[in-house]
Design a protein around this motif. Structure first.
Motif, mmCIF file in Angstrom:
data_model
loop_
_atom_site.group_PDB
_atom_site.id
_atom_site.type_symbol
_atom_site.label_atom_id
_atom_site.label_comp_id
_atom_site.label_asym_id
_atom_site.label_seq_id
_atom_site.Cartn_x
_atom_site.Cartn_y
_atom_site.Cartn_z
ATOM 1 N N VAL A 283 -6.818 10.589 2.778
ATOM 2 C CA VAL A 283 -6.112 9.772 3.754
ATOM 3 C C VAL A 283 -4.819 10.315 3.860
ATOM 4 O O VAL A 283 -4.373 10.358 5.285
ATOM 5 N N LEU A 284 -3.983 10.766 2.909
ATOM 6 C CA LEU A 284 -2.634 11.568 3.263
ATOM 7 C C LEU A 284 -2.829 12.536 4.398
ATOM 8 O O LEU A 284 -1.812 12.942 5.070
ATOM 9 N N GLU A 285 -3.882 13.289 4.326
ATOM 10 C CA GLU A 285 -4.302 14.535 5.447
ATOM 11 C C GLU A 285 -4.047 13.843 6.762
ATOM 12 O O GLU A 285 -3.559 14.534 7.601
ATOM 13 N N ARG A 286 -4.764 12.578 6.970
ATOM 14 C CA ARG A 286 -4.687 12.281 8.358
ATOM 15 C C ARG A 286 -3.275 11.613 8.741
ATOM 16 O O ARG A 286 -3.097 11.582 9.912
ATOM 17 N N VAL A 287 -2.563 11.127 7.572
ATOM 18 C CA VAL A 287 -1.256 10.514 7.954
ATOM 19 C C VAL A 287 -0.415 11.742 8.357
ATOM 20 O O VAL A 287 0.406 11.500 9.242
ATOM 21 N N LEU A 288 -0.424 12.757 7.683
ATOM 22 C CA LEU A 288 0.463 13.899 7.686
ATOM 23 C C LEU A 288 0.080 14.600 9.246
ATOM 24 O O LEU A 288 0.988 14.738 10.131
ATOM 25 N N ALA B 113 3.831 6.690 10.322
ATOM 26 C CA ALA B 113 2.307 7.170 11.113
ATOM 27 C C ALA B 113 1.445 6.371 9.942
ATOM 28 O O ALA B 113 0.454 5.965 10.668
ATOM 29 N N SER B 114 1.723 6.026 8.851
ATOM 30 C CA SER B 114 0.631 5.164 8.058
ATOM 31 C C SER B 114 0.756 3.853 8.561
ATOM 32 O O SER B 114 -0.444 3.246 8.866
ATOM 33 N N ALA B 115 1.662 3.118 9.021
ATOM 34 C CA ALA B 115 1.795 1.932 9.909
ATOM 35 C C ALA B 115 1.085 2.141 11.012
ATOM 36 O O ALA B 115 0.167 1.307 11.471
ATOM 37 N N LYS B 116 1.058 3.392 11.811
ATOM 38 C CA LYS B 116 0.423 3.459 13.145
ATOM 39 C C LYS B 116 -1.213 3.271 12.985
ATOM 40 O O LYS B 116 -1.946 2.768 13.787
ATOM 41 N N LEU B 117 -1.501 3.846 11.863
ATOM 42 C CA LEU B 117 -2.918 4.336 11.504
ATOM 43 C C LEU B 117 -3.584 3.022 10.904
ATOM 44 O O LEU B 117 -4.786 3.034 10.910
ATOM 45 N N ASN B 118 -2.930 2.161 10.564
ATOM 46 C CA ASN B 118 -3.254 0.852 9.787
ATOM 47 C C ASN B 118 -4.206 1.124 8.690
ATOM 48 O O ASN B 118 -5.445 0.769 8.788
ATOM 49 N N VAL B 119 -3.791 1.967 7.796
ATOM 50 C CA VAL B 119 -4.770 2.283 6.733
ATOM 51 C C VAL B 119 -5.268 1.370 6.050
ATOM 52 O O VAL B 119 -4.272 0.540 5.391
ATOM 53 N N ASP B 120 -6.597 1.540 5.841
ATOM 54 C CA ASP B 120 -7.140 0.273 4.819
ATOM 55 C C ASP B 120 -8.088 0.657 4.026
ATOM 56 O O ASP B 120 -9.107 1.337 4.427
ATOM 57 N N LEU B 121 -7.897 0.793 2.300
ATOM 58 C CA LEU B 121 -8.732 1.411 1.502
ATOM 59 C C LEU B 121 -9.731 0.409 1.091
ATOM 60 O O LEU B 121 -9.500 -0.759 1.191
ATOM 61 N N ASN B 122 -10.815 0.802 0.722
ATOM 62 C CA ASN B 122 -11.909 -0.333 0.084
ATOM 63 C C ASN B 122 -11.125 -0.647 -1.206
ATOM 64 O O ASN B 122 -10.661 0.351 -2.162
ATOM 65 N N PRO B 123 -11.201 -1.642 -1.512
ATOM 66 C CA PRO B 123 -10.474 -2.347 -2.782
ATOM 67 C C PRO B 123 -10.872 -1.682 -4.050
ATOM 68 O O PRO B 123 -10.089 -1.198 -5.098
ATOM 69 N N SER C 111 -5.293 0.381 -2.979
ATOM 70 C CA SER C 111 -4.738 -0.177 -1.800
ATOM 71 C C SER C 111 -3.557 1.005 -1.322
ATOM 72 O O SER C 111 -3.626 1.818 -1.885
ATOM 73 N N TRP C 112 -3.212 0.648 -0.087
ATOM 74 C CA TRP C 112 -2.258 1.736 0.527
ATOM 75 C C TRP C 112 -0.996 1.193 0.655
ATOM 76 O O TRP C 112 -0.843 0.186 1.343
ATOM 77 N N ASP C 113 -0.146 1.926 -0.143
ATOM 78 C CA ASP C 113 1.501 1.541 0.268
ATOM 79 C C ASP C 113 1.946 2.345 1.172
ATOM 80 O O ASP C 113 2.229 3.451 1.491
ATOM 81 N N VAL C 114 2.159 1.555 2.530
ATOM 82 C CA VAL C 114 2.589 1.991 3.850
ATOM 83 C C VAL C 114 4.149 2.732 3.637
ATOM 84 O O VAL C 114 4.195 3.919 3.863
ATOM 85 N N ASP C 115 4.868 2.104 2.938
ATOM 86 C CA ASP C 115 6.274 2.626 2.844
ATOM 87 C C ASP C 115 6.243 4.116 2.151
ATOM 88 O O ASP C 115 7.148 4.698 2.357
ATOM 89 N N SER D 244 1.177 6.006 -0.067
ATOM 90 C CA SER D 244 0.342 6.538 -1.080
ATOM 91 C C SER D 244 -0.515 5.385 -1.779
ATOM 92 O O SER D 244 -0.271 4.259 -1.366
ATOM 93 N N ARG D 245 -1.376 5.851 -2.442
ATOM 94 C CA ARG D 245 -2.622 5.074 -2.883
ATOM 95 C C ARG D 245 -2.013 4.318 -4.265
ATOM 96 O O ARG D 245 -1.481 4.831 -4.787
ATOM 97 N N VAL D 246 -2.384 2.845 -4.137
ATOM 98 C CA VAL D 246 -1.848 2.114 -5.364
ATOM 99 C C VAL D 246 -3.003 1.490 -6.102
ATOM 100 O O VAL D 246 -3.928 0.915 -5.246
ATOM 101 N N ASP D 247 -3.295 1.753 -7.214
ATOM 102 C CA ASP D 247 -4.307 1.142 -7.875
ATOM 103 C C ASP D 247 -4.212 -0.228 -8.075
ATOM 104 O O ASP D 247 -3.506 -0.978 -8.096
ATOM 105 N N THR D 248 -5.570 -0.901 -7.690
ATOM 106 C CA THR D 248 -5.520 -2.317 -7.728
ATOM 107 C C THR D 248 -6.720 -2.637 -8.728
ATOM 108 O O THR D 248 -8.102 -2.046 -8.509
#
Length: 215
Positions: A87-92, A173-183, A187-191, A194-198
């Motif tokens: 995911v970070l690759e695409r955001v960058l 860039a994260s906000a523009k891409l509207n990153v959505d992880l499978n739970p 989850s994805w912390d836009v600010d 980074s990925r956050v464990d849920t």
């Protein structure tokens, strides 16, 4: 310069870890997708292929069964760490695109050549990237491209990759891409880009030894 490159590699690379098999009970809101980034799916199959590349490279590098089992036992987060980096690759890449930053094949080759001289050749470099950053040999040039993009984006912004201005660009860039992880992968912390464990009650991790652990 070497320290900055090392920090960037750590930023963009998953650590060597075991790859758990993930099973879920209940409804799956992301059937077949590990994440959706900019409307484009990163499929579970694509993620599993990336994980398999690392595991195969580790197996080849550590033929001793006992040592290989020790490497696996260190952690069970390779799948989630790998998805974070995909995911970070695409955001960058989006942040670099927005800033008009590009990386040429020649620049990648020059960077690789310099690193090979430092480490003692192509095979030594591949082994170092696998051991330190969990990057499979076939993904090395791809990772170097990302590092160059990060460095050039930071330079364009007049900052460094560890500074807030750089991460603010990734957040946009994260906000523009509207990153959505499978739970199941968190989850994805836009600010923080980074990925956050849920923790989810219906998720179980099945390790290579067959032991079930609650996520």
């Amino acid at each position: 310069m070497h320290r900055r490159r090392r920090r960037t590699a750590l930023l963009l690379s998953a650590a060597i870890a075991a790859a758990p098999l993930l099973t879920a009970c209940g409804n799956d809101a992301h059937p077949g997708a590990a994440a959706v980034v900019g409307g484009q799916r990163i499929t579970v199959s694509q993620l599993e292929n990336r994980v398999s590349e690392v595991r195969a490279a580790q197996r080849a590098a550590v033929p001793d069964d006992a040592q290989y089992e020790q490497a696996i036992a260190k952690t069970g987060t390779l799948a989630r760490d790998t998805l974070h980096n995909m995911v970070l690759e695409r955001v960058l890449q989006r942040a670099a695109q927005d800033a008009g930053v590009t990386v040429s094949r020649k620049e990648i080759q020059q960077m690789r050549s310099g690193l090979e001289q430092q480490t003692g050749g192509s095979e030594a470099l591949e082994a170092a990237w696998l051991q330190q950053y969990g990057i499979a040999p076939e993904r090395l040039d791809e990772n170097l491209r990302l590092q160059l993009e990060a460095q050039k984006l930071a330079a364009h912004l007049g900052t460094e990759t560890g500074d807030p201005a750089f991460w603010n660009a990734l957040a946009k860039a994260s906000a523009k891409l509207n990153v959505d992880l499978n739970p199941r992968y968190g989850s994805w912390d836009v600010d923080k880009s980074s990925r956050v464990d849920t923790k989810t009650p219906w998720l179980r991790e099945v390790t290579a030894t067959g032991t079930q652990e609650t996520a």
